[in-house]
Each structure stands twice: as structure tokens, then as C-alpha cells.
Scaffold this motif. Structure first.
Motif, PDB file in Angstrom:
ATOM      1  N   ASN A   3     -13.822 -28.115 -41.644  1.00  0.00           N
ATOM      2  CA  ASN A   3     -13.732 -26.676 -41.885  1.00  0.00           C
ATOM      3  C   ASN A   3     -12.635 -26.026 -41.057  1.00  0.00           C
ATOM      4  O   ASN A   3     -12.672 -24.827 -40.815  1.00  0.00           O
ATOM      5  CB  ASN A   3     -15.081 -26.014 -41.583  1.00  0.00           C
ATOM      6  N   ASP A 101      -3.976 -17.883 -47.081  1.00  0.00           N
ATOM      7  CA  ASP A 101      -5.117 -18.293 -47.917  1.00  0.00           C
ATOM      8  C   ASP A 101      -5.997 -19.313 -47.185  1.00  0.00           C
ATOM      9  O   ASP A 101      -7.224 -19.215 -47.220  1.00  0.00           O
ATOM     10  CB  ASP A 101      -4.628 -18.894 -49.240  1.00  0.00           C
ATOM     11  N   LEU A 102      -5.366 -20.286 -46.530  1.00  0.00           N
ATOM     12  CA  LEU A 102      -6.123 -21.288 -45.770  1.00  0.00           C
ATOM     13  C   LEU A 102      -6.877 -20.638 -44.609  1.00  0.00           C
ATOM     14  O   LEU A 102      -8.038 -20.954 -44.353  1.00  0.00           O
ATOM     15  CB  LEU A 102      -5.188 -22.378 -45.241  1.00  0.00           C
ATOM     16  N   ALA A 104      -7.943 -17.659 -44.387  1.00  0.00           N
ATOM     17  CA  ALA A 104      -9.050 -16.848 -44.891  1.00  0.00           C
ATOM     18  C   ALA A 104     -10.267 -17.712 -45.215  1.00  0.00           C
ATOM     19  O   ALA A 104     -11.405 -17.236 -45.157  1.00  0.00           O
ATOM     20  CB  ALA A 104      -8.613 -16.072 -46.132  1.00  0.00           C
ATOM     21  N   LYS A 105     -10.026 -18.974 -45.513  1.00  0.00           N
ATOM     22  CA  LYS A 105     -11.096 -19.870 -45.937  1.00  0.00           C
ATOM     23  C   LYS A 105     -11.620 -20.757 -44.807  1.00  0.00           C
ATOM     24  O   LYS A 105     -12.793 -21.120 -44.791  1.00  0.00           O
ATOM     25  CB  LYS A 105     -10.572 -20.746 -47.080  1.00  0.00           C
ATOM     26  N   TYR A 106     -10.741 -21.116 -43.849  1.00  0.00           N
ATOM     27  CA  TYR A 106     -11.096 -22.059 -42.787  1.00  0.00           C
ATOM     28  C   TYR A 106     -10.777 -21.485 -41.410  1.00  0.00           C
ATOM     29  O   TYR A 106      -9.918 -20.618 -41.274  1.00  0.00           O
ATOM     30  CB  TYR A 106     -10.298 -23.366 -42.948  1.00  0.00           C
TER      31      TYR A 106
END
Length: 112
Positions: A3, A101-102, A104-106
């Protein structure tokens, strides 16, 4: 680690002796690639893009991570600045939008 996104913002790890810092960074990736749980991606920016060329021993370890399915990404602006866009031996050119984007997700783990 699955993660996390590893943000490599320098060709060395830590401040001080450059050769020592490059060796420490290589050790980090040597140990990371041996783990069962790998990061979601590795994003290289600033002088970190130099680790994606044959000029850095780290590139061998990044290639092994890539072979295991970990995306290895280079900031286009940074690769162009250092003149290495055509010299990357691992990974692909990407943009800051992809990093956002990454992020925001991880969770982001910064190596500098």
C-alpha cells in the motif's frame, strides 16, 4: 509495502558522503526486492531518475522489481532536465499527474 509508493527524489539515500549515500540506496533496494510484499510503484524524480540508468547500480534492483510487476516511473521533466530520457534502462517516462494519482491512492514513502 503493497500500500506504499516509493518516491525516489535523489540518486543517494541521506546527506553527506555521496558514495556512501549511493551504497545505502542500493542496499535499500537490494533488501526491498527480496520482500514478499512489494510496493505498489516506484516513482523517481529529481536526481532520482539517474537510478534508472546504467550509471547507477540501483537500476539492476529496479529492473528486478519491475520484472516482479512493480511499475517503475520517471518524472518526464526531471529525466529531460538530466538528459536521460533516452538512457533509461528500466521503467518508463511518466508525469507528475500520475504521481499525484498514486499519492491519492497509496501512502508515499520518500527516499531522499
Amino acid at each position: 509495502m503493497k500500500n506504499k509508493v516509493i518516491l525516489v527524489s535523489s540518486k543517494q539515500l541521506g546527506r553527506g558522503d555521496e558514495v556512501l549515500g549511493e551504497n545505502v540506496l542500493e542496499t535499500f533496494f537490494t533488501l526491498l526486492k527480496q520482500r514478499e510484499e512489494l510496493p505498489a510503484a516506484v516513482f523517481c524524480m529529481n536526481s532520482g531518475v539517474l537510478t534508472m540508468t546504467d550509471e547507477s547500480l540501483v537500476s539492476v534492483h529496479l529492473k528486478e522489481l519491475e520484472d516482479k510487476g512493480v511499475p517503475i516511473l520517471a518524472c518526464k521533466t526531471c529525466a529531460d532536465h538530466y538528459g536521460v530520457s533516452e538512457k533509461l534502462t528500466v521503467g518508463k517516462i511518466s508525469g507528475m499527474g500520475d504521481f499525484i494519482d498514486l499519492a491519492a491512492k497509496y501512502e508515499v514513502l520518500t527516499i531522499s
